[in-house]
Design a protein around this motif. Sequence first.
Motif, mmCIF file in Angstrom:
data_model
loop_
_atom_site.group_PDB
_atom_site.id
_atom_site.type_symbol
_atom_site.label_atom_id
_atom_site.label_comp_id
_atom_site.label_asym_id
_atom_site.label_seq_id
_atom_site.Cartn_x
_atom_site.Cartn_y
_atom_site.Cartn_z
ATOM 1 N N LYS A 86 57.432 51.404 14.735
ATOM 2 C CA LYS A 86 56.703 52.156 13.714
ATOM 3 C C LYS A 86 57.659 52.639 12.634
ATOM 4 N N ALA A 91 57.540 55.440 9.204
ATOM 5 C CA ALA A 91 56.883 56.382 8.297
ATOM 6 C C ALA A 91 57.836 56.644 7.139
ATOM 7 N N ASN A 100 51.078 60.725 8.985
ATOM 8 C CA ASN A 100 50.777 59.556 9.807
ATOM 9 C C ASN A 100 51.873 58.505 9.678
ATOM 10 N N TRP A 101 51.929 57.633 10.672
ATOM 11 C CA TRP A 101 52.813 56.486 10.601
ATOM 12 C C TRP A 101 52.246 55.497 9.586
ATOM 13 N N GLU A 102 53.085 55.043 8.668
ATOM 14 C CA GLU A 102 52.639 54.104 7.635
ATOM 15 C C GLU A 102 52.457 52.689 8.199
ATOM 16 N N THR A 117 52.696 50.302 11.870
ATOM 17 C CA THR A 117 52.759 50.338 13.333
ATOM 18 C C THR A 117 52.696 48.927 13.911
ATOM 19 N N TRP A 171 63.698 56.771 6.222
ATOM 20 C CA TRP A 171 62.651 56.266 7.109
ATOM 21 C C TRP A 171 62.637 57.036 8.425
ATOM 22 N N ASP A 208 60.298 54.631 14.964
ATOM 23 C CA ASP A 208 60.058 54.673 16.400
ATOM 24 C C ASP A 208 60.336 53.277 16.948
ATOM 25 N N SER A 266 50.610 62.676 18.070
ATOM 26 C CA SER A 266 51.582 61.618 17.768
ATOM 27 C C SER A 266 51.935 61.535 16.280
ATOM 28 N N PRO A 324 54.523 61.473 12.920
ATOM 29 C CA PRO A 324 55.818 60.810 12.730
ATOM 30 C C PRO A 324 56.993 61.794 12.865
#
Length: 250
Positions: free
Chosen positions: A10, A12, A22-24, A26, A57, A60, A109, A111
């Motif tokens: 992931k 973000a 939010n994660w950009e 995934t 950045w 994950d 969850s 980022p």
Amino acid sequence: MEKITNDINKIALFDGKNLPDNWEFTNLKQINCFIGPNNSGKSRKIRELFTSDINQWIIDTYSLPIAEVLIQVQETLKSQNITHTLSHQVSSVSITALKDTVKNLIEKSPPIGLNRLGNHLYSKSYRNIFSFQDETNLTNLLITKLNQSYQDKLKVIDQIKELNWSSCYIPTLRSLRNLNHKTDTSVDLFKERTSLDYFEKVNKPGLIFSGHSLYQDLVKHLLGTHEQRQKVREYEKYLSTNFSLDKISH
């Protein structure tokens, strides 16, 4: 040897000030496709990634997901021994607030990268007076020491950011795009128009490649040094090996 970039799960985009909600991106792989209807934001999202600062950045990884670390921290906090140790070595932290913070991170969850997790847990659970030493102790007790056997995996994110990344943006060459008329054929009108439309306010964008200079680059290499000519030969070999007509027909 497997490339460490294969470990990116992931991403973000962080502006250095406010953590994203939010994660950009995934479930990432080496090659990723963006699928969606017209005007759904696919190209815009790719341009955001193209112009972003990799050092900012939030990443994950597959090898050591932050969700896995948080569950491990949550289980550890159930032990009276660790809560006793925390109360002595991280006296400024509220154990109740710390447990609530971990639970909230597991459920939502957001980022938060591993390299920022200790700071985040402490900032959300300290009582009145902030202590850098307590923040360090909390990180060591709940993250670093718990993952002693995963030290190589903990270093992956730093290794990824230390890579010599190069970005290349290949624009969609729409025929309806309005181009400035110039008689100089060496001017890349599509690149010029793309820069004007999308990257006018960007100080140092990466490489924008429209394909206009491909022929000139090939001629330059064929007439250039031995190393340049060798590059062309290696590329020809690569194409013939991986994109042969036999393979395409099958």
